[in-house]
Design a protein around this motif. Structure first.
Motif, mmCIF file in Angstrom:
data_model
loop_
_atom_site.group_PDB
_atom_site.id
_atom_site.type_symbol
_atom_site.label_atom_id
_atom_site.label_comp_id
_atom_site.label_asym_id
_atom_site.label_seq_id
_atom_site.Cartn_x
_atom_site.Cartn_y
_atom_site.Cartn_z
ATOM 1 N N LEU A 328 0.819 -1.213 0.000
ATOM 2 C CA LEU A 328 0.000 0.000 0.000
ATOM 3 C C LEU A 328 0.850 1.259 0.000
ATOM 4 C CD1 LEU A 328 -2.928 -0.864 2.456
ATOM 5 C CD2 LEU A 328 -2.965 -0.829 -0.046
ATOM 6 N N SER A 329 2.021 1.188 0.659
ATOM 7 C CA SER A 329 2.906 2.359 0.668
ATOM 8 C C SER A 329 3.407 2.684 -0.736
ATOM 9 C CB SER A 329 4.099 2.117 1.603
ATOM 10 O OG SER A 329 3.681 2.048 2.948
ATOM 11 N N MET A 330 3.676 1.643 -1.525
ATOM 12 C CA MET A 330 4.112 1.869 -2.901
ATOM 13 C C MET A 330 2.969 2.372 -3.776
ATOM 14 S SD MET A 330 6.712 -1.355 -3.588
ATOM 15 C CE MET A 330 7.250 -0.688 -5.159
ATOM 16 N N ARG A 331 1.740 1.928 -3.500
ATOM 17 C CA ARG A 331 0.598 2.300 -4.335
ATOM 18 C C ARG A 331 -0.053 3.613 -3.904
ATOM 19 N NH1 ARG A 331 -0.907 0.504 -9.132
ATOM 20 N NH2 ARG A 331 -3.077 0.849 -8.516
ATOM 21 N N LEU A 332 -0.202 3.823 -2.597
ATOM 22 C CA LEU A 332 -0.960 4.963 -2.090
ATOM 23 C C LEU A 332 -0.096 6.073 -1.516
ATOM 24 C CD1 LEU A 332 -3.783 2.993 -0.199
ATOM 25 C CD2 LEU A 332 -3.789 3.810 -2.569
ATOM 26 N N GLY A 333 1.161 5.759 -1.234
ATOM 27 C CA GLY A 333 2.026 6.735 -0.587
ATOM 28 C C GLY A 333 2.213 6.408 0.881
ATOM 29 N N VAL A 334 3.404 6.692 1.379
ATOM 30 C CA VAL A 334 3.748 6.313 2.751
ATOM 31 C C VAL A 334 2.897 7.049 3.774
ATOM 32 C CG1 VAL A 334 5.580 6.424 4.492
ATOM 33 C CG2 VAL A 334 6.100 5.607 2.181
ATOM 34 N N MET A 335 2.634 8.340 3.579
ATOM 35 C CA MET A 335 1.957 9.130 4.603
ATOM 36 C C MET A 335 0.520 8.662 4.842
ATOM 37 S SD MET A 335 4.415 10.904 5.620
ATOM 38 C CE MET A 335 3.504 11.772 6.882
ATOM 39 N N TYR A 386 9.091 5.521 5.932
ATOM 40 C CA TYR A 386 9.125 6.961 6.181
ATOM 41 C C TYR A 386 10.479 7.380 6.740
ATOM 42 C CZ TYR A 386 7.949 11.468 8.316
ATOM 43 O OH TYR A 386 7.943 12.786 8.689
ATOM 44 N N LEU A 387 10.978 6.661 7.735
ATOM 45 C CA LEU A 387 12.281 6.992 8.310
ATOM 46 C C LEU A 387 13.393 6.881 7.267
ATOM 47 C CD1 LEU A 387 12.209 5.243 11.821
ATOM 48 C CD2 LEU A 387 11.513 7.563 11.208
ATOM 49 N N SER A 388 13.329 5.854 6.440
ATOM 50 C CA SER A 388 14.351 5.663 5.410
ATOM 51 C C SER A 388 14.355 6.824 4.424
ATOM 52 C CB SER A 388 14.119 4.351 4.663
ATOM 53 O OG SER A 388 14.171 3.242 5.544
ATOM 54 N N SER A 389 13.167 7.360 4.120
ATOM 55 C CA SER A 389 13.074 8.448 3.145
ATOM 56 C C SER A 389 13.684 9.747 3.661
ATOM 57 C CB SER A 389 11.606 8.694 2.774
ATOM 58 O OG SER A 389 10.914 9.335 3.843
ATOM 59 N N LEU A 390 13.891 9.854 4.975
ATOM 60 C CA LEU A 390 14.419 11.086 5.558
ATOM 61 C C LEU A 390 15.937 11.146 5.573
ATOM 62 C CD1 LEU A 390 12.086 11.294 8.701
ATOM 63 C CD2 LEU A 390 11.845 12.585 6.574
ATOM 64 N N THR A 391 16.598 10.020 5.316
ATOM 65 C CA THR A 391 18.048 9.982 5.489
ATOM 66 C C THR A 391 18.792 10.440 4.244
ATOM 67 O OG1 THR A 391 18.268 7.689 4.737
ATOM 68 C CG2 THR A 391 17.854 8.034 7.075
ATOM 69 N N ASN A 392 19.968 10.992 4.472
ATOM 70 C CA ASN A 392 20.952 11.267 3.424
ATOM 71 C C ASN A 392 21.902 10.074 3.409
ATOM 72 O OD1 ASN A 392 23.270 12.087 1.989
ATOM 73 N ND2 ASN A 392 23.045 14.210 2.619
ATOM 74 N N SER A 449 2.086 15.339 6.850
ATOM 75 C CA SER A 449 1.637 15.035 5.492
ATOM 76 C C SER A 449 1.530 16.285 4.635
ATOM 77 C CB SER A 449 0.278 14.339 5.531
ATOM 78 O OG SER A 449 0.356 13.114 6.232
ATOM 79 N N ARG A 450 1.425 17.437 5.273
ATOM 80 C CA ARG A 450 1.237 18.685 4.539
ATOM 81 C C ARG A 450 2.537 19.460 4.336
ATOM 82 N NH1 ARG A 450 -3.807 21.406 7.646
ATOM 83 N NH2 ARG A 450 -3.660 22.867 5.887
ATOM 84 N N LEU A 451 3.660 18.871 4.775
ATOM 85 C CA LEU A 451 4.941 19.551 4.623
ATOM 86 C C LEU A 451 5.279 19.755 3.159
ATOM 87 C CD1 LEU A 451 7.281 17.867 7.260
ATOM 88 C CD2 LEU A 451 6.217 20.109 7.378
#
Length: 461
Positions: A328-335, A386-392, A449-451
């Protein structure tokens, strides 16, 4: 090194990439990197219950009071402070392990050896004869497990591109939960199998058999071989090249300061909101979880019943939840899935309050544990993505350790008082209270989600 913060666009201005076909979304689970995360997730998930949930069952069976069990859960704070030594794991070599295996795999192997040694120590110590030696061994397991998490999170993030991180997270959670079956149900079954017939008059703590638990914990220590073998057979990922340091002071700044400064530069004031969400997202589950096994003991459920229901039905439902959450995260988005998981996780704690009024009701236990773990699996898969998407990627181990440590720090600190709360107010009030702790999470997910996207979260070569 590329600039990690080069994008600035509002959601309305940024074109949304098309969703991948369902077939492609599912094929990612058969890729080698995903299968490796399945096995390494098992290695990561094995120690956690053995120093927290399963240990609380063992201690309660040995006659240790709930308040003490609650305070002993602070052993798990090692996971909450792993960001302190994460910069060293991220950058410091380990001769000769780094030469032989690479930086990530070298640290993974060292951490796994610490876990094995600590579990063996927990096996041979009897809590009835003093808790101090057992606690020190549990701390070694927790420290080794937290160190393994640091290196493993970096290994995972560096092993695939951003769009596949949700699938890797789901595979990681699947392996993690399979390990929890073994470290939860398996350890109880082995302990029950290893018991000798107690004396007829033996009840309560007098019927506790440390020899059975010794056998069970030694079997768990041997089970870490799954992770050790996987590390030995896996390729070392290729991370971004670290910046060259011209002096010791500059090296320390790059290792200790720059990972955190990079996050603040990319997200600015929004970092406060993001870190607040991370700090409390799993608060309902973590605080409730410490008292779950003492609750089962006090409700009269046997080892076999807890093993079959809580650690089989429950974990299977978590696997389903992790798979569903990843897809669902891949289809609908993580947030969107993050919000769904937050709602379900908080609401499921209310079912435990209802279960506390039922007494020894096996059917009710199956229903409640299944629902709770399904919710937890969905939430975990989305949250890890979500946490993974925040990392450099240049600071993947340190930044992810900061996030995952922050996720556990406040919940585990509050969980230390869970036994005292139950002793004062009872189980039903405790479970209702843990559900209410999840209400602020919904507000923070909605705000996050609104960031506006102000930075490119990961730097890829």
């Amino acid at each position: 090194m590329d600039n990690p913060g080069h994008m600035s666009a509002s959601p309305a201005e940024t074109p949304t990439p098309p969703s991948p076909p369902w077939r492609d979304a599912l094929k990612v689970y058969l890729e080698p990197a995903t299968l490796r995360m399945l096995a390494l997730g098992f290695s990561a998930g094995l120690p956690l219950l053995l120093v927290l949930g399963t240990l609380s069952f063992r201690l309660r069976e040995a006659g240790i009071d709930r308040t003490t069990i609650g305070y002993l859960s602070w052993v798990g704070l090692a996971y909450g402070f792993k960001w302190v030594w994460a910069p060293l794991v991220d950058r410091m070599p380990l001769p000769p392990l780094t030469t032989l295996l690479g930086r990530r795999r070298g640290w993974l192997l060292l951490a796994q050896c610490m876990v094995v040694a600590g579990l063996a120590g927990m096996a041979v110590n009897d809590p009835r004869h003093g808790l101090t030696p057992l606690v020190w061994c549990a701390l070694l397991v927790a420290f080794g497990s937290a160190t393994q998490d640091i290196a493993l999170d970096a290994f995972r993030i560096e092993s695939a591109e951003p769009r596949k991180q949700a699938a890797l997270a789901a595979a990681y959670q699947t392996g993690y939960r399979l390990a929890m079956i073994w470290a939860g149900a398996g350890v109880l079954w082995v302990a029950a199998w290893a018991e000798v017939a107690p004396a007829a008059a033996a009840t309560g703590a007098a019927a506790y058999q440390n020899g059975a638990w010794k056998t069970a914990y030694l079997v768990m220590a041997a089970s870490m071989a799954v992770g050790v073998v996987t590390v030995m057979l896996s390729p070392e990922p290729v991370p971004g090249a670290p910046p060259k340091a011209r002096s010791a002071a500059e090296w320390l700044r790059n290792v200790l300061v720059e990972p955190f400064a990079d996050f603040i530069r990319r997200y600015k004031w929004q970092a406060v909101l993001i870190l607040s969400l991370i700090a409390i997202y799993r608060i309902s589950d973590v605080v409730m979880g410490i008292m779950a096994n003492p609750f089962y003991v006090d409700m009269g459920f046997t080892k076999d019943e807890v093993a079959s229901v809580s650690k089989i039905y429950g974990v299977i439902m978590t696997l389903v939840g992790a798979f569903v959450g990843g897809v669902l995260s891949m289809r609908l988005g993580v947030m969107r899935v993050l919000m769904m998981g937050a709602v379900l996780s908080a609401a499921s704690n209310l079912l435990f309050a209802w279960l506390a009024t039922r007494g020894h009701d096996l059917t009710a236990l199956i229903a409640v544990v299944s629902a709770d773990n399904l919710a937890g699996g969905i939430a975990s898969a989305a949250f890890i993505a979500y946490l993974s998407s925040l990392t450099n990627i240049s600071y993947s181990a340190t930044q992810y350790a900061l996030f995952s440590s922050l996720m556990l720090l406040l919940p585990k600190f509050l969980a230390g008082y869970s036994g005292a709360f139950v002793d004062a107010y009872g189980y039903s009030s405790f479970f209702v209270g843990t559900a209410l702790l999840g209400a602020p999470v919904l507000v923070l997910v909605a705000l996050a989600s609104r960031l506006t996207a102000t930075a490119s979260p990961q730097e890829r070569r």
